[in-house]
Design an enzyme around this catalytic site. Structure first.
Site, PDB file in Angstrom:
ATOM      1  N   GLY A 134       0.832  -1.191   0.000  1.00  0.00           N
ATOM      2  CA  GLY A 134       0.000   0.000   0.000  1.00  0.00           C
ATOM      3  C   GLY A 134       0.866   1.240   0.000  1.00  0.00           C
ATOM      4  N   GLY A 243      -1.469  16.242  -8.279  1.00  0.00           N
ATOM      5  CA  GLY A 243      -2.800  16.629  -8.719  1.00  0.00           C
ATOM      6  C   GLY A 243      -3.885  15.809  -8.053  1.00  0.00           C
ATOM      7  N   ARG A 245      -3.865  14.388  -5.139  1.00  0.00           N
ATOM      8  CA  ARG A 245      -4.042  14.790  -3.741  1.00  0.00           C
ATOM      9  C   ARG A 245      -4.812  16.093  -3.632  1.00  0.00           C
ATOM     10  NH1 ARG A 245       2.139  12.804  -2.535  1.00  0.00           N
ATOM     11  NH2 ARG A 245       1.564  10.627  -2.111  1.00  0.00           N
ATOM     12  N   GLN A 281     -25.731  29.576  22.002  1.00  0.00           N
ATOM     13  CA  GLN A 281     -24.348  29.985  21.805  1.00  0.00           C
ATOM     14  C   GLN A 281     -23.445  28.805  21.430  1.00  0.00           C
ATOM     15  OE1 GLN A 281     -21.655  31.418  25.078  1.00  0.00           O
ATOM     16  NE2 GLN A 281     -21.939  33.380  24.035  1.00  0.00           N
ATOM     17  N   GLN A 339     -23.511  15.352  13.919  1.00  0.00           N
ATOM     18  CA  GLN A 339     -23.804  15.494  15.343  1.00  0.00           C
ATOM     19  C   GLN A 339     -24.840  16.595  15.594  1.00  0.00           C
ATOM     20  OE1 GLN A 339     -22.580  13.411  17.535  1.00  0.00           O
ATOM     21  NE2 GLN A 339     -23.338  14.338  19.436  1.00  0.00           N
ATOM     22  N   GLY A 342     -28.323  15.519  15.437  1.00  0.00           N
ATOM     23  CA  GLY A 342     -28.784  14.528  16.400  1.00  0.00           C
ATOM     24  C   GLY A 342     -29.094  13.214  15.713  1.00  0.00           C
ATOM     25  N   GLU A 366      -4.656   8.176  -2.131  1.00  0.00           N
ATOM     26  CA  GLU A 366      -3.677   9.094  -2.710  1.00  0.00           C
ATOM     27  C   GLU A 366      -2.526   9.362  -1.739  1.00  0.00           C
ATOM     28  OE1 GLU A 366      -4.530   8.927  -5.474  1.00  0.00           O
ATOM     29  OE2 GLU A 366      -6.256  10.024  -6.167  1.00  0.00           O
ATOM     30  N   GLU A 370      -0.780   9.803   7.134  1.00  0.00           N
ATOM     31  CA  GLU A 370       0.495   9.551   7.810  1.00  0.00           C
ATOM     32  C   GLU A 370       1.660   9.712   6.837  1.00  0.00           C
ATOM     33  OE1 GLU A 370      -2.743   8.064  10.158  1.00  0.00           O
ATOM     34  OE2 GLU A 370      -2.225   7.652   8.068  1.00  0.00           O
TER      35      GLU A 370
END
Length: 393
Positions: A134, A243, A245, A281, A339, A342, A366, A370
């Site tokens: 990979g 390109g 990526r 808020q 989230q 809900g 791509e 890491e």
């Protein structure tokens, strides 16, 4: 390798994006849920996209490409991904293949394959990854053995988007010594004898594009099918990834922006504890952070695109930074949008969970994020005066 890039004015660029938005809103968005549910590959819609110029966005105009800059290209992919990240990502992979053939192919290869590919009446596949290889892409095991005027390819490629649908595959295979310098690139027709495909992979997302193994069981191609020079396959593969990526990073932006737009609409409509969610808020802060993160990512993607357009010596690092940051931010924003919905965000009817599933893989393909960190870290720690990374893309 010399390609002419079309310079667009602000007005021309906006006209292009308007046409892309119209295509995305009519051909992609209305059918995204059905394609996801039924695993439908949108051949007809892609061909109509080819008529618009989406089959060779940054390929030269000689054989039907649009010749646009990478700065224009990332804006196009963001718009496409707002409608359907899975289809937009496949268009990105197809464009990588087209660019590789246009950039490294001889006149015969280009005239043979590019007209149909740029029109998207035919599709391309990119074959680098293998079951045991990979991120360590320089150690591909698929072999290409010279026999007279032919090469015989044997091996298996893994996670290939468009497998079984593509008319041509750009295949990285070993023609020589271990390591990167022993790899060459080949153009293998989709109907080649002894070429076969594994069962469709059952994936978390990206259901609108087929992903399968591509199996070479003594596939014979003429020596003229080699793309570029012998031993240059790894360099060719890597050059295309700048390109790729940027495109995938832009697809993350588009998907996440669509999720954020849905979340903003939802918190205006949803009432909880006697007032709209939009007046709380904590919701304001959440939406502000999501917008800020996306804008920061967008600016990084534009910077990477500008670096490629300028052929900057640090383009590979800037593309890696943009890919890492934008795909992480895109997934995080989409997940936070879910989230905010809900329990409704977990339902297919709202379209958020599909975006989350589709964007998750962008942190892997791509080059995993890491590996992006490795690229950036190694460049930062390179001894002063040594040759910096360059990639012709």
């Amino acid at each position: 390798m010399s390609m002419t890039t079309v310079t667009t004015t602000a007005e021309e660029r906006e006209a292009i994006l308007d046409a892309v938005r119209e295509f995305a809103e009519t051909e992609l968005a209305p059918f995204a849920a059905e394609r996801d549910e039924k695993h439908l590959f949108p051949r007809d819609s892609l061909t109509r996209g080819g008529e618009l110029g989406l089959g060779g966005i940054y390929a030269s105009e000689e054989f039907g490409g649009s010749g646009l800059s990478r700065t224009d290209t990332v804006a196009i992919f963001e718009e496409l991904a707002k409608a359907d990240p899975a289809v937009a990502a496949y268009i990105s992979i197809h464009n990588m293949v087209v660019w590789m053939i246009d950039s490294y192919g001889d006149q015969t290869q280009r005239s043979t394959w590019l007209p149909a590919l740029t029109a998207m009446s035919a599709f391309g596949g990119y074959c680098l990854t293998e079951p045991g290889v990979g991120s360590d892409a320089a150690n591909v095991a698929t072999s290409a053995v010279r026999e007279g005027d032919e090469y015989v390819l044997t091996g298996v490629k893994q996670f290939i988007s468009g497998a079984g649908e593509a008319a041509v595959y750009v295949v990285m295979a070993r023609t020589g010594e271990p390591g990167a310098r022993g790899i060459s690139a080949f153009l293998v027709p989709g109907d080649a004898e002894n070429l076969s495909f594994g069962a469709p992979e059952k994936k978390m997302g990206w259901h609108a594009q087929p992903t399968r193994q591509v199996i070479f069981d003594g596939v014979r191609v003429p020596a003229s099918a080699m793309l570029g020079d012998e031993g240059r396959g790894f360099a060719i593969a890597m050059s295309a990834l700048n390109g790729g990526r940027l495109n995938i990073a832009a697809c993350s932006l588009g998907g996440a922006q669509a999720a954020l737009d849905k979340a903003v609409q939802y918190v205006h409509e949803r009432v909880a504890f006697g007032e709209p969610l939009a007046e709380k808020q904590s919701i304001l802060f959440a939406v502000a952070d999501m917008r800020t993160d996306l804008q920061a990512a967008r600016l990084m993607v534009r910077d990477g695109a500008q670096a490629v357009d300028d052929k900057a010596p640090d383009a590979t690092m800037r593309c890696a930074m943009a890919k890492r940051f934008a795909t992480d931010a895109g997934f995080d924003v989409a997940n936070r949008a879910l989230q905010l919905h809900g329990g409704y965000g977990y339902l297919q009817d709202y379209g958020i969970e599909k975006i989350v599933r589709d964007l998750r893989v962008h942190q892997i393909l791509e080059g995993t994020n890491e590996i992006m960190r490795l690229i950036v870290g190694r460049e930062m720690l390179r001894p002063a005066g040594s040759t910096s990374m360059r990639s012709a893309s």
